[in-house]
Design an enzyme around this catalytic site. Structure first.
Site, PDB file in Angstrom:
ATOM      1  CG  PHE A 192      79.046 121.032 115.095  1.00  0.00           C
ATOM      2  CD1 PHE A 192      78.093 120.562 114.193  1.00  0.00           C
ATOM      3  CD2 PHE A 192      78.632 121.822 116.146  1.00  0.00           C
ATOM      4  CE1 PHE A 192      76.753 120.904 114.333  1.00  0.00           C
ATOM      5  CE2 PHE A 192      77.297 122.175 116.299  1.00  0.00           C
ATOM      6  CZ  PHE A 192      76.348 121.709 115.380  1.00  0.00           C
ATOM      7  N   GLY A 196      86.019 109.757  97.156  1.00  0.00           N
ATOM      8  CA  GLY A 196      86.612 108.684  97.953  1.00  0.00           C
ATOM      9  C   GLY A 196      85.787 107.422  97.841  1.00  0.00           C
ATOM     10  CB  CYS A 207      79.545 111.355 112.773  1.00  0.00           C
ATOM     11  SG  CYS A 207      80.147 111.575 114.456  1.00  0.00           S
TER      12      CYS A 207
HETATM   13  P1  NAD Z   1      82.550 106.696 122.235  1.00  0.00           P
HETATM   14  O1  NAD Z   1      81.965 105.343 122.039  1.00  0.00           O
HETATM   15  O2  NAD Z   1      83.959 106.959 121.828  1.00  0.00           O
HETATM   16  O3  NAD Z   1      82.408 107.131 123.761  1.00  0.00           O
HETATM   17  C1  NAD Z   1      81.263 106.917 124.531  1.00  0.00           C
HETATM   18  C2  NAD Z   1      81.723 106.632 125.949  1.00  0.00           C
HETATM   19  O4  NAD Z   1      80.586 106.630 126.811  1.00  0.00           O
HETATM   20  C3  NAD Z   1      82.392 105.251 126.112  1.00  0.00           C
HETATM   21  O5  NAD Z   1      83.682 105.409 126.669  1.00  0.00           O
HETATM   22  C4  NAD Z   1      81.449 104.494 127.050  1.00  0.00           C
HETATM   23  O6  NAD Z   1      82.126 103.611 127.929  1.00  0.00           O
HETATM   24  C5  NAD Z   1      80.799 105.635 127.807  1.00  0.00           C
HETATM   25  N1  NAD Z   1      79.524 105.325 128.439  1.00  0.00           N
HETATM   26  C6  NAD Z   1      78.466 104.653 127.941  1.00  0.00           C
HETATM   27  N2  NAD Z   1      77.463 104.613 128.854  1.00  0.00           N
HETATM   28  C7  NAD Z   1      77.896 105.297 129.936  1.00  0.00           C
HETATM   29  C8  NAD Z   1      77.331 105.632 131.193  1.00  0.00           C
HETATM   30  N3  NAD Z   1      76.090 105.252 131.528  1.00  0.00           N
HETATM   31  N4  NAD Z   1      78.065 106.339 132.073  1.00  0.00           N
HETATM   32  C9  NAD Z   1      79.316 106.721 131.748  1.00  0.00           C
HETATM   33  N5  NAD Z   1      79.916 106.442 130.572  1.00  0.00           N
HETATM   34  C10 NAD Z   1      79.213 105.747 129.676  1.00  0.00           C
HETATM   35  O7  NAD Z   1      81.566 107.693 121.460  1.00  0.00           O
HETATM   36  P2  NAD Z   1      81.926 109.129 120.834  1.00  0.00           P
HETATM   37  O8  NAD Z   1      82.518 108.947 119.470  1.00  0.00           O
HETATM   38  O9  NAD Z   1      82.626 109.946 121.846  1.00  0.00           O
HETATM   39  O10 NAD Z   1      80.449 109.696 120.608  1.00  0.00           O
HETATM   40  C11 NAD Z   1      79.644 110.115 121.692  1.00  0.00           C
HETATM   41  C12 NAD Z   1      78.463 110.890 121.133  1.00  0.00           C
HETATM   42  O11 NAD Z   1      78.933 112.071 120.445  1.00  0.00           O
HETATM   43  C13 NAD Z   1      77.633 110.128 120.103  1.00  0.00           C
HETATM   44  O12 NAD Z   1      76.298 110.510 120.238  1.00  0.00           O
HETATM   45  C14 NAD Z   1      78.184 110.616 118.782  1.00  0.00           C
HETATM   46  O13 NAD Z   1      77.252 110.516 117.746  1.00  0.00           O
HETATM   47  C15 NAD Z   1      78.474 112.066 119.098  1.00  0.00           C
HETATM   48  N6  NAD Z   1      79.512 112.692 118.266  1.00  0.00           N
HETATM   49  C16 NAD Z   1      80.635 111.995 117.939  1.00  0.00           C
HETATM   50  C17 NAD Z   1      81.612 112.627 117.179  1.00  0.00           C
HETATM   51  C18 NAD Z   1      82.864 111.888 116.772  1.00  0.00           C
HETATM   52  O14 NAD Z   1      83.556 112.372 115.880  1.00  0.00           O
HETATM   53  N7  NAD Z   1      83.195 110.763 117.382  1.00  0.00           N
HETATM   54  C19 NAD Z   1      81.446 113.956 116.757  1.00  0.00           C
HETATM   55  C20 NAD Z   1      80.296 114.643 117.143  1.00  0.00           C
HETATM   56  C21 NAD Z   1      79.331 113.994 117.903  1.00  0.00           C
END
Ligand code: NAD
Length: 461
Positions: free
Chosen positions: A151, A255, A262
């Protein structure tokens, strides 16, 4: 405990760092080798306050390491987190290929009894399917798959990870539940509530929470529109609503429409899940549509109210979807810039942190080193991100740099009177704009840029 984080993006890197701070031994793995090489040197590929110091500390005390070899780490792990991307597909559902690939990659490397924890945001039923993938690959059912949705807010990710409001543990087997409770003990011992439930409930909680927050944003945006028509002030209305503890004050700032990695993706997936399972989420369907319309409507407002024509220049201040992040994914700025460019308007843009990411996705935009450079000769200035650096802008300097006379303050950063003092027309959200003052009183006030002259200079020819 020994923990592996698969995916070292915003979520994986922050969570891995926090778990190392909590005393676990964490290995972060990513398919992006450059990212891993940089992280191993203590270089942070994203902008996130406090993260760099914590990563360096983790590397220094040996609890946090970065690797591009799964064989180096997975076999030893008590828990392997999947924190890979789950992007949107065209029908609004999510693309689970990164999750499925990661599951296959780790399946035969896991030690018997380990737990795989899905941290990525995934639709209901995904954990069960990941468990099937792993069992099929291993030809054994000795691995549990649990859900632990995240979250955190970008821009406050370290704070949120260290001080979560709650921890959700979704586990369908007591063994996985026990491992995760032990893993999160450093947090629960500090009083953080932990909800232990099924994987399906945990998956649903994440989407329901984000859909509800997005709904609050969409709601206050519509209230802001009503305030403008009714002569109200959305700040006062939101405060009066928010002090009711049943409502709460957060997510009640108007905004240009929510964006980011997300809310847009998660609301679409929530709605798609509802359609797929025959439990339509009409409120959220409408929210998605209204949020997208808002971005184009506000771009149109810039054109109409500043009298922009083909060949005019607009300065856009703020490209990140919100302050304190360099993330531009689905940022309102991208859509608004597109709409301005479609109308033949030249866009000059600035952002304190997000210009590198914006350059990768925008074309024909001139990027400026400072907000004042962006405003030089501009016919209108549009503020789209609530950076502190913009709250403290020298409005006199900004006004003097501009050719036009309208400041579109789509984050309500400025008090209406403050802007008018500099001869600028202030278009903000959810409040009636005051008549501009001809007074030039106050430090830095312009001496030769009355509003009327600016408006005249800005008229379409
Ligand atoms: P991101 O794109 O910043 O990071 C994902 C990472 O995974 C990348 O660095 C990519 O190279 C790596 N990756 C992809 N396939 C891979 C594999 N097979 N093996 C190893 N690494 C691999 O994404 P994020 O923002 O960190 O989001 C990740 C998840 O968390 C998503 O499902 C997103 O919805 C969720 N989420 C994101 C947030 C946010 O604020 N960014 C908050 C809560 C939940």
């Amino acid at each position: 405990m020994q923990i592996v984080m698969i995916g070292a993006g915003y979520v994986g890197l922050t969570t891995g760092t926090c778990l190392a701070e909590a005393g676990h031994n964490v290995s972060c793995y990513d398919i992006d080798r450059t990212r891993i090489a940089r992280l191993a040197r203590g270089e942070i590929p994203i902008y996130e306050p406090q993260l760099e110091a914590s990563v360096r500390q983790g590397i220094g005390n040996g609890r946090l390491r970065f690797t591009n070899q799964l064989d180096d780490c997975v076999g030893e792990a008590d828990a392997v987190f999947l924190a890979v991307g789950t992007p949107s597909r065209a029908n609004g559902d999510i693309d689970l290929s990164q999750v499925n690939t990661a599951a296959r990659q780790i399946a035969t490397r896991l030690r018997s009894g380990a737990v795989v924890v899905v941290k990525s945001t995934v639709v209901v039923g995904t954990c069960r399917r990941v468990q099937e993938i792993i069992a099929r690959q291993r030809q054994a059912s000795d691995i549990s798959v649990a859900s632990n949705p995240e979250f955190l807010r970008e821009g406050a990710a370290m704070h949120d990870c260290t001080n979560p409001d709650r921890i959700i543990v979704g586990a369908d087997e007591p063994r996985a539940d026990a491992i995760l409770k032990k893993l999160f003990a450093p947090f629960t011992q500090q009083g953080v509530p932990l909800i232990s439930t099924t994987t399906a409930n945990a998956e649903l909680i994440k989407y329901a929470a984000n859909a509800f927050l997005a709904l609050k944003v969409g709601f206050i945006n519509e209230v802001a529109d009503l305030c403008e028509s009714a002569g109200g002030d959305v700040a006062i209305v939101a405060k009066g609503m928010g002090l009711d503890r049943r409502i709460g004050t957060s997510f009640l700032a108007p905004g240009p429409g929510y964006g980011g990695s997300c809310f847009p993706k998660d609301t679409r997936a929530f709605a798609a899940t509802g359609r797929r399972l025959g439990a339509s989420q009409r409120l959220i369907e409408t929210l998605i549509e209204r949020n997208e319309q808002r971005k184009t409507k506000l771009a149109r407002r810039v054109i109409d109210e500043a009298g922009l024509v083909r060949g005019s220049t607009a300065a856009v201040l703020g490209l990140a979807f919100k302050a304190d992040t360099d993330d531009v994914r689905e940022s309102a700025a991208l859509r608004i810039i597109d709409a301005l460019q479609e109308a033949g308007i030249t866009v000059r843009a600035h952002d304190p942190q997000a210009m590198k990411n914006a350059r990768a996705v925008l074309s024909d935009v001139q990027f400026a080193e400072s907000p004042y450079e962006a405003a030089r000769g501009a016919d209108a200035v549009v503020v789209l991100t609530e950076w502190d650096a913009y709250r403290t802008l020298n409005l006199g300097r900004l006004a003097n740099a501009m050719r036009g006379a309208t400041l579109f303050d789509y984050r309500n950063l400025f008090a209406p009177g403050d802007v008018a003092r500099y001869g600028l027309r202030h278009v903000s959200l959810g409040r009636s704009a005051p008549a501009p003052s001809t007074s030039t009183a106050g430090a830095g006030a312009p001496t030769s840029s009355p509003w009327s002259r600016r408006v005249a200079a800005n008229r379409p020819v």
